[in-house]
Design an enzyme around this catalytic site. Structure first.
Site, PDB file in Angstrom:
ATOM      1  N   ASN A 106      39.734  -9.662  29.565  1.00 58.81           N
ATOM      2  CA  ASN A 106      38.576  -8.016  28.112  1.00 58.81           C
ATOM      3  C   ASN A 106      37.294  -8.497  29.272  1.00 58.81           C
ATOM      4  O   ASN A 106      36.892  -8.906  30.180  1.00 58.81           O
ATOM      5  CB  ASN A 106      37.585  -9.121  26.725  1.00 58.81           C
ATOM      6  CG  ASN A 106      36.556  -7.804  26.602  1.00 58.81           C
ATOM      7  OD1 ASN A 106      36.703  -7.032  25.628  1.00 58.81           O
ATOM      8  ND2 ASN A 106      36.021  -8.995  25.493  1.00 58.81           N
ATOM      9  N   HIS A 108      33.612  -7.133  29.207  1.00 55.97           N
ATOM     10  CA  HIS A 108      32.440  -7.322  28.590  1.00 55.97           C
ATOM     11  C   HIS A 108      30.777  -6.906  29.378  1.00 55.97           C
ATOM     12  O   HIS A 108      30.755  -7.673  30.266  1.00 55.97           O
ATOM     13  CB  HIS A 108      31.797  -8.595  27.826  1.00 55.97           C
ATOM     14  CG  HIS A 108      30.950  -8.631  26.930  1.00 55.97           C
ATOM     15  ND1 HIS A 108      30.762  -8.406  25.389  1.00 55.97           N
ATOM     16  CD2 HIS A 108      29.845  -9.645  26.679  1.00 55.97           C
ATOM     17  CE1 HIS A 108      29.961  -8.525  25.345  1.00 55.97           C
ATOM     18  NE2 HIS A 108      28.939  -9.697  25.749  1.00 55.97           N
ATOM     19  N   SER A 135      30.824  -8.793  32.594  1.00 56.87           N
ATOM     20  CA  SER A 135      31.426  -9.858  33.558  1.00 56.87           C
ATOM     21  C   SER A 135      33.162  -9.179  32.769  1.00 56.87           C
ATOM     22  O   SER A 135      33.603  -9.012  31.287  1.00 56.87           O
ATOM     23  CB  SER A 135      31.913 -11.421  32.259  1.00 56.87           C
ATOM     24  OG  SER A 135      29.800 -11.227  32.291  1.00 56.87           O
ATOM     25  N   ASP A 144      34.206 -13.091  23.407  1.00 56.70           N
ATOM     26  CA  ASP A 144      33.361 -13.087  24.490  1.00 56.70           C
ATOM     27  C   ASP A 144      32.962 -14.476  25.386  1.00 56.70           C
ATOM     28  O   ASP A 144      32.271 -15.006  25.823  1.00 56.70           O
ATOM     29  CB  ASP A 144      32.129 -12.476  24.061  1.00 56.70           C
ATOM     30  CG  ASP A 144      32.380 -11.626  23.860  1.00 56.70           C
ATOM     31  OD1 ASP A 144      31.977 -11.000  23.035  1.00 56.70           O
ATOM     32  OD2 ASP A 144      33.166 -10.449  24.053  1.00 56.70           O
TER      33      ASP A 144
HETATM   34  C1  GRF Z   1      32.161  -0.088  27.846  1.00 55.43           C
HETATM   35  O1  GRF Z   1      30.494  -0.355  28.260  1.00 55.43           O
HETATM   36  C2  GRF Z   1      32.172  -1.293  27.985  1.00 55.43           C
HETATM   37  O2  GRF Z   1      31.683  -1.981  28.902  1.00 55.43           O
HETATM   38  C3  GRF Z   1      32.431  -1.644  26.773  1.00 55.43           C
HETATM   39  O3  GRF Z   1      32.756  -0.205  25.979  1.00 55.43           O
HETATM   40  C4  GRF Z   1      31.755   0.290  26.866  1.00 55.43           C
HETATM   41  C5  GRF Z   1      33.194   2.227  26.770  1.00 55.43           C
HETATM   42  O4  GRF Z   1      34.143   1.839  28.014  1.00 55.43           O
HETATM   43  N1  GRF Z   1      33.229  -2.504  26.576  1.00 55.43           N
HETATM   44  P1  GRF Z   1      35.356   2.482  27.839  1.00 55.43           P
HETATM   45  O5  GRF Z   1      34.374   3.793  28.243  1.00 55.43           O
HETATM   46  O6  GRF Z   1      35.216   3.006  26.155  1.00 55.43           O
HETATM   47  O7  GRF Z   1      36.237   1.754  28.794  1.00 55.43           O
END
Ligand code: GRF
Length: 197
Positions: A106, A108, A135, A144
């Site tokens: 994942n 985060h 991370s 997380d």
């Molecule tokens: C990002 O900020 C990521 O850190 C969080 O979801 C947001 C959108 O990510 N997990 P994405 O553009 O859908 O990959």
């Protein structure tokens, strides 16, 4: 390594991962993208990149167990060996995590263990942090909380809004995730730190 990417929204991290895998920068084959809700922008992006993409909407199932059973069936159909959560906004049950133990990563948007959970950019600003970041970690039954594989650090700047900070972090996410997945697949335990070294 056959890799599935789970998303909920725009899928920018999924795009970064798929591109890195296609370029050969990550020794993995993106076999499937799954979104948990209709309208996730990442589905069209995945298909445009030639990756199988499905919506398995959690709202279509009576409970989490039924939703996750559908996920696992589809993941196994694709021969999934690694699952990358990329902006996936559902909390997976301990049973699902156990079924895919050691095979789920994942990303985060915080420097774990700080700011687990939601609204990380707002919370980092409220705490007066001088640095923030992102991370990549192994997924365990705790939210997380798994082994950290890599982190990227960004400065917090005077006057930053949460959106400013999120945008700065997102740039680093796209750099970090592919490198972290490569380290994980190669069983390379050396620290991975990007951004302010
Ligand atoms: C990002 O900020 C990521 O850190 C969080 O979801 C947001 C959108 O990510 N997990 P994405 O553009 O859908 O990959």
């Amino acid at each position: 390594m056959k890799t599935a990417i789970l998303i909920s929204g725009s899928g920018s991290n999924m795009v970064a991962l798929v591109n890195a895998m296609t370029r050969g920068d990550v020794p993995a084959d993106p076999v499937l993208v799954i979104a948990n809700q209709q309208g996730a922008g990442g589905i069209d992006k995945a298909r445009a990149l030639g990756v199988d993409a499905d919506v398995i909407a959690h709202k279509d199932f009576p409970n989490k167990a039924a939703f996750e059973a559908a996920l696992s069936i589809r993941l196994k159909q694709a021969g999934t060996e690694l699952i990358c959560l990329a902006g996936f906004m559902r909390i997976l049950s301990p049973e699902f995590v156990a079924e895919w133990a050691g095979k789920i990563l994942n990303i985060h948007p915080s420097l774990l263990p700080a700011f687990k959970g939601l609204d990380t950019h707002e919370r980092a600003l409220a705490a007066g942090c001088a640095v923030h970041g992102v991370s990549v970690h192994e997924v365990t039954a705790e939210l997380d909380d798994g082994r950290i594989i890599g982190q990227a650090v960004v400065p917090v700047k005077a006057g930053d809004t949460p959106a400013d900070l999120a945008a700065r972090v997102l740039v680093q996410e796209h750099q970090l995730y592919p490198r972290a997945v490569r380290k994980f697949i190669q069983n390379d335990p050396t620290p991975l730190l990007l951004g302010i070294a």
